[in-house]
Design a protein around this motif. Structure first.
Motif, PDB file in Angstrom:
ATOM      1  N   TYR A 183       0.838  -1.209   0.000  1.00 18.35           N
ATOM      2  CA  TYR A 183       0.000   0.000   0.000  1.00 18.35           C
ATOM      3  C   TYR A 183       0.874   1.261   0.000  1.00 18.35           C
ATOM      4  O   TYR A 183       0.545   2.255  -0.660  1.00 18.35           O
ATOM      5  CB  TYR A 183      -0.945  -0.010   1.189  1.00 18.35           C
ATOM      6  N   LYS A 184       1.985   1.192   0.707  1.00 19.19           N
ATOM      7  CA  LYS A 184       2.904   2.319   0.708  1.00 19.19           C
ATOM      8  C   LYS A 184       3.501   2.509  -0.683  1.00 19.19           C
ATOM      9  O   LYS A 184       3.626   3.638  -1.188  1.00 19.19           O
ATOM     10  CB  LYS A 184       4.020   2.081   1.737  1.00 19.19           C
ATOM     11  N   GLY A 185       3.843   1.396  -1.327  1.00 18.52           N
ATOM     12  CA  GLY A 185       4.429   1.461  -2.659  1.00 18.52           C
ATOM     13  C   GLY A 185       3.462   1.952  -3.718  1.00 18.52           C
ATOM     14  O   GLY A 185       3.827   2.764  -4.572  1.00 18.52           O
ATOM     15  N   ILE A 186       2.219   1.469  -3.659  1.00 13.96           N
ATOM     16  CA  ILE A 186       1.258   1.884  -4.689  1.00 13.96           C
ATOM     17  C   ILE A 186       0.894   3.359  -4.516  1.00 13.96           C
ATOM     18  O   ILE A 186       0.583   4.047  -5.487  1.00 13.96           O
ATOM     19  CB  ILE A 186      -0.017   1.005  -4.646  1.00 13.96           C
ATOM     20  N   THR A 187       0.966   3.843  -3.288  1.00 14.22           N
ATOM     21  CA  THR A 187       0.740   5.273  -3.048  1.00 14.22           C
ATOM     22  C   THR A 187       1.783   6.098  -3.790  1.00 14.22           C
ATOM     23  O   THR A 187       1.462   7.077  -4.472  1.00 14.22           O
ATOM     24  CB  THR A 187       0.793   5.583  -1.544  1.00 14.22           C
ATOM     25  N   ALA A 188       3.046   5.682  -3.678  1.00 14.41           N
ATOM     26  CA  ALA A 188       4.127   6.392  -4.364  1.00 14.41           C
ATOM     27  C   ALA A 188       4.023   6.227  -5.877  1.00 14.41           C
ATOM     28  O   ALA A 188       4.270   7.174  -6.631  1.00 14.41           O
ATOM     29  CB  ALA A 188       5.478   5.892  -3.871  1.00 14.41           C
ATOM     30  N   TYR A 189       3.638   5.034  -6.329  1.00 17.82           N
ATOM     31  CA  TYR A 189       3.552   4.804  -7.774  1.00 17.82           C
ATOM     32  C   TYR A 189       2.424   5.623  -8.411  1.00 17.82           C
ATOM     33  O   TYR A 189       2.605   6.215  -9.469  1.00 17.82           O
ATOM     34  CB  TYR A 189       3.344   3.316  -8.067  1.00 17.82           C
ATOM     35  N   GLU A 190       1.270   5.656  -7.752  1.00 15.34           N
ATOM     36  CA  GLU A 190       0.176   6.459  -8.303  1.00 15.34           C
ATOM     37  C   GLU A 190       0.533   7.947  -8.265  1.00 15.34           C
ATOM     38  O   GLU A 190       0.165   8.701  -9.169  1.00 15.34           O
ATOM     39  CB  GLU A 190      -1.129   6.213  -7.550  1.00 15.34           C
ATOM     40  N   LEU A 191       1.271   8.355  -7.234  1.00 17.57           N
ATOM     41  CA  LEU A 191       1.724   9.746  -7.179  1.00 17.57           C
ATOM     42  C   LEU A 191       2.630  10.038  -8.382  1.00 17.57           C
ATOM     43  O   LEU A 191       2.538  11.110  -8.990  1.00 17.57           O
ATOM     44  CB  LEU A 191       2.466  10.023  -5.871  1.00 17.57           C
ATOM     45  N   HIS A 192       3.492   9.077  -8.719  1.00 12.09           N
ATOM     46  CA  HIS A 192       4.339   9.229  -9.912  1.00 12.09           C
ATOM     47  C   HIS A 192       3.490   9.416 -11.166  1.00 12.09           C
ATOM     48  O   HIS A 192       3.780  10.302 -11.986  1.00 12.09           O
ATOM     49  CB  HIS A 192       5.239   8.002 -10.072  1.00 12.09           C
ATOM     50  N   LEU A 193       2.443   8.625 -11.336  1.00 12.73           N
ATOM     51  CA  LEU A 193       1.580   8.741 -12.515  1.00 12.73           C
ATOM     52  C   LEU A 193       0.922  10.114 -12.585  1.00 12.73           C
ATOM     53  O   LEU A 193       0.882  10.746 -13.651  1.00 12.73           O
ATOM     54  CB  LEU A 193       0.498   7.659 -12.492  1.00 12.73           C
ATOM     55  N   ARG A 194       0.420  10.580 -11.453  1.00 10.41           N
ATOM     56  CA  ARG A 194      -0.276  11.867 -11.441  1.00 10.41           C
ATOM     57  C   ARG A 194       0.711  13.037 -11.548  1.00 10.41           C
ATOM     58  O   ARG A 194       0.404  14.057 -12.174  1.00 10.41           O
ATOM     59  CB  ARG A 194      -1.151  11.973 -10.195  1.00 10.41           C
ATOM     60  N   TYR A 195       1.876  12.886 -10.967  1.00  8.47           N
ATOM     61  CA  TYR A 195       2.917  13.911 -11.112  1.00  8.47           C
ATOM     62  C   TYR A 195       3.319  14.044 -12.581  1.00  8.47           C
ATOM     63  O   TYR A 195       3.407  15.156 -13.120  1.00  8.47           O
ATOM     64  CB  TYR A 195       4.135  13.540 -10.249  1.00  8.47           C
ATOM     65  N   TYR A 196       3.546  12.928 -13.249  1.00  8.10           N
ATOM     66  CA  TYR A 196       3.929  12.943 -14.662  1.00  8.10           C
ATOM     67  C   TYR A 196       2.849  13.632 -15.501  1.00  8.10           C
ATOM     68  O   TYR A 196       3.149  14.458 -16.373  1.00  8.10           O
ATOM     69  CB  TYR A 196       4.147  11.515 -15.154  1.00  8.10           C
ATOM     70  N   ASN A 197       1.602  13.309 -15.224  1.00  9.50           N
ATOM     71  CA  ASN A 197       0.488  13.881 -15.968  1.00  9.50           C
ATOM     72  C   ASN A 197       0.386  15.383 -15.722  1.00  9.50           C
ATOM     73  O   ASN A 197       0.244  16.180 -16.659  1.00  9.50           O
ATOM     74  CB  ASN A 197      -0.813  13.179 -15.566  1.00  9.50           C
ATOM     75  N   GLN A 198       0.468  15.792 -14.467  1.00  7.20           N
ATOM     76  CA  GLN A 198       0.328  17.205 -14.135  1.00  7.20           C
ATOM     77  C   GLN A 198       1.530  18.028 -14.612  1.00  7.20           C
ATOM     78  O   GLN A 198       1.375  19.168 -15.051  1.00  7.20           O
ATOM     79  CB  GLN A 198       0.125  17.385 -12.629  1.00  7.20           C
ATOM     80  N   ALA A 199       2.718  17.467 -14.526  1.00  8.04           N
ATOM     81  CA  ALA A 199       3.901  18.174 -15.011  1.00  8.04           C
ATOM     82  C   ALA A 199       3.810  18.365 -16.524  1.00  8.04           C
ATOM     83  O   ALA A 199       4.178  19.432 -17.049  1.00  8.04           O
ATOM     84  CB  ALA A 199       5.168  17.407 -14.647  1.00  8.04           C
ATOM     85  N   SER A 200       3.309  17.367 -17.227  1.00  5.43           N
ATOM     86  CA  SER A 200       3.145  17.466 -18.681  1.00  5.43           C
ATOM     87  C   SER A 200       2.156  18.573 -19.034  1.00  5.43           C
ATOM     88  O   SER A 200       2.356  19.335 -19.985  1.00  5.43           O
ATOM     89  CB  SER A 200       2.676  16.132 -19.255  1.00  5.43           C
ATOM     90  N   ARG A 201       1.091  18.675 -18.269  1.00  3.34           N
ATOM     91  CA  ARG A 201       0.095  19.723 -18.519  1.00  3.34           C
ATOM     92  C   ARG A 201       0.654  21.103 -18.175  1.00  3.34           C
ATOM     93  O   ARG A 201       0.384  22.091 -18.861  1.00  3.34           O
ATOM     94  CB  ARG A 201      -1.173  19.449 -17.708  1.00  3.34           C
ATOM     95  N   PHE A 202       1.447  21.155 -17.122  1.00  6.54           N
ATOM     96  CA  PHE A 202       1.987  22.429 -16.657  1.00  6.54           C
ATOM     97  C   PHE A 202       2.866  23.082 -17.718  1.00  6.54           C
ATOM     98  O   PHE A 202       2.883  24.306 -17.864  1.00  6.54           O
ATOM     99  CB  PHE A 202       2.780  22.211 -15.363  1.00  6.54           C
ATOM    100  N   ILE A 203       3.600  22.278 -18.478  1.00  3.23           N
ATOM    101  CA  ILE A 203       4.505  22.827 -19.489  1.00  3.23           C
ATOM    102  C   ILE A 203       3.814  23.006 -20.840  1.00  3.23           C
ATOM    103  O   ILE A 203       4.445  23.406 -21.819  1.00  3.23           O
ATOM    104  CB  ILE A 203       5.753  21.943 -19.659  1.00  3.23           C
ATOM    105  N   GLY A 204       2.524  22.681 -20.911  1.00  2.00           N
ATOM    106  CA  GLY A 204       1.773  22.932 -22.133  1.00  2.00           C
ATOM    107  C   GLY A 204       1.745  21.798 -23.128  1.00  2.00           C
ATOM    108  O   GLY A 204       1.446  22.020 -24.309  1.00  2.00           O
ATOM    109  N   PHE A 205       2.021  20.572 -22.678  1.00  2.00           N
ATOM    110  CA  PHE A 205       1.930  19.431 -23.589  1.00  2.00           C
ATOM    111  C   PHE A 205       0.460  19.115 -23.816  1.00  2.00           C
ATOM    112  O   PHE A 205      -0.285  18.894 -22.853  1.00  2.00           O
ATOM    113  CB  PHE A 205       2.661  18.218 -23.011  1.00  2.00           C
ATOM    114  N   PRO A 206      -0.011  19.058 -25.058  1.00  2.00           N
ATOM    115  CA  PRO A 206      -1.453  18.962 -25.312  1.00  2.00           C
ATOM    116  C   PRO A 206      -2.062  17.575 -25.143  1.00  2.00           C
ATOM    117  O   PRO A 206      -3.290  17.450 -25.103  1.00  2.00           O
ATOM    118  CB  PRO A 206      -1.578  19.418 -26.774  1.00  2.00           C
ATOM    119  N   PHE A 207      -1.222  16.540 -25.047  1.00  2.00           N
ATOM    120  CA  PHE A 207      -1.757  15.182 -24.984  1.00  2.00           C
ATOM    121  C   PHE A 207      -1.511  14.535 -23.627  1.00  2.00           C
ATOM    122  O   PHE A 207      -1.246  13.333 -23.533  1.00  2.00           O
ATOM    123  CB  PHE A 207      -1.144  14.316 -26.090  1.00  2.00           C
TER     124      PHE A 207
END
Length: 422
Positions: A183-207
């Motif tokens: 559970y501790k690991g999946i918390t960090a892994y899902e955070l990685h997925l959402r961080y990647y998605n939000q960082a991509s949006r922050f820099i203006g990546f359209p997809f």
């Protein structure tokens, strides 16, 4: 068009029961060596039924030469599907088993299993003339909210031109099914997925969208139009959706939720299961990409239309002035020539920008991120980088949050963001 698709593939239907004329949703589940399939089927059976009929197509699969225990689990899965029909099946909800036993080992995997099921689903939906019929992808160890089917149906009713969508997902962060470290690991892994998605949006990546196999859906018409599912043994969801996303009519369904399992798995070379397996067996912590890797891209993405007015030497000079990790990467992939080619096929700055991002797509972004990690920044602690992103976004008081609370904040941030889009 759809007849040609199935003819070229040499498709023959695996289900010998005719689809209902009111069929509107097919939920496709790949099932390989799953001991608890009945629980996932029960989760779908517990959903409120939409105005259309629903079929659940379970592709029970295993490669050739498997151990006897795997074969036994495949046979048990088929019995579970029969049991699901006995317990929950009715005129408007049916469960179908598609046996895909002894698949060639080189091709066997989740991509091939999804392809078998999604081809079957598309054929059944298109046979009854339901071009906007929904093919929903699910997993044999996932759960969902009771409004899952109804909200999928409502999305396509409200936006009938939708090609595909990602469905909100949340991994369980506590419980007694797995050890605390999972559970501790999946918390960090899902955070990685959402961080990647939000960082991509922050820099203006359209997809920048989530591409999680257990929580995505498409229309039958779009499925055929964009060439169907691939046979990748991992990342099949990413490859599939990236064929569709750049062409628009892609949405995010946030009014329901899928709960994927956090269990470890060595079946695929990367993804959630493999990340959990590395955590448990190799004690390899969850890491992510350095925020600087993303921020380096912002000057490029924000000035794409400027490149439309540049030629050869000017394009190269523009690249040279970018942050070195990015400029190094762009020269290695011969970006100047690629940009010239994009320009030669664009009649306006607007068209150029669209075509640019068909070149610098999600595959190219991931390729760059891996390049930057390997050559310059290394892999970084996900908690640290997700905090850095929040600081860049103006959320500086959140620096004291730990991994779980950070994830909950990212979830809420995406929930508000998705709701605003709808």
């Amino acid at each position: 068009m759809w007849v040609k698709y199935f003819t070229q593939k040499g498709f023959s239907p695996k289900i010998d029961v005719n689809p209902s004329v009111n069929l509107g949703i097919c939920v496709v589940i790949p099932c390989y060596n799953e001991p608890s399939l009945i629980e996932s089927l029960g989760s779908i059976a517990g959903c409120n039924l939409p105005a259309c009929d629903v079929e659940v197509i379970v592709v029970v699969n295993h490669p050739e030469g498997v151990h006897y225990d795997v074969l036994e689990n495949s046979n048990k899965a088929v019995k579970d599907i029969d049991e699901a029909n006995r317990l929950w099946g009715c005129e408007r909800l049916r469960f179908h088993a598609v046996k895909a036993f002894n698949l060639p080992r080189k091709q066997a995997g989740v991509g091939y299993a999804r392809q078998i099921g999604m081809d079957e689903a598309a054929f059944r939906l298109l046979t009854v003339g339901t071009k906007q019929g929904i093919i929903a992808c699910f997993d044999a160890d996932s759960q969902c909210m009771p409004n899952y089917l109804a909200e999928l149906y409502e999305l396509w009713m409200q936006y009938p031109k939708t090609h595909a969508c990602s469905v909100r997902f949340e991994h369980p962060l506590s419980g007694d099914e797995f050890p605390a470290e999972i559970y501790k690991g999946i918390t960090a892994y899902e955070l990685h997925l959402r961080y990647y998605n939000q960082a991509s949006r922050f820099i203006g990546f359209p997809f920048a969208y989530h591409t999680v196999g257990s929580s995505m859906a498409c229309s039958a018409e779009a499925y055929v139009k964009f060439g169907g599912m691939n046979r990748h043994q991992a990342g099949e969801d990413f490859y599939f959706l990236q064929k569709i996303i750049p062409h628009g009519h892609f949405r995010e369904l946030n009014t329901t939720c899928v709960y994927p399992s956090p269990r470890p798995s060595n079946r695929v070379p990367f993804g959630t299961g493999r990340a959990m397996s590395k955590l448990v067996y190799s004690r390899e912590p969850i890491s992510t990409y350095h925020l600087e890797s993303f921020l380096n891209l912002e000057p490029l993405f924000q000035n794409v239309t400027t490149l439309y007015n540049y030629s050869g030497n000017q394009i190269e000079r523009f690249i040279e002035l970018l942050a070195y990790p990015l400029s190094d990467f762009l020269f290695q992939v011969d970006a100047a020539r690629a940009i010239e080619n994009v320009k030669s096929n664009a009649s306006s700055a607007k068209t150029f920008k669209k075509r640019f991002f068909l070149w610098f797509d999600a595959f190219m972004l991931l390729k760059y991120m891996n390049f930057a990690a390997e050559r310059y920044y290394g892999r970084q602690p996900v908690e640290e980088q997700s905090k850095s992103l929040l600081a860049c976004m103006g959320y500086k008081p959140l620096q004291t949050l730990r991994t779980r609370d950070l994830l909950l904040f990212y979830r809420e941030m995406e929930s508000v963001e998705w709701s605003a889009k709808l």
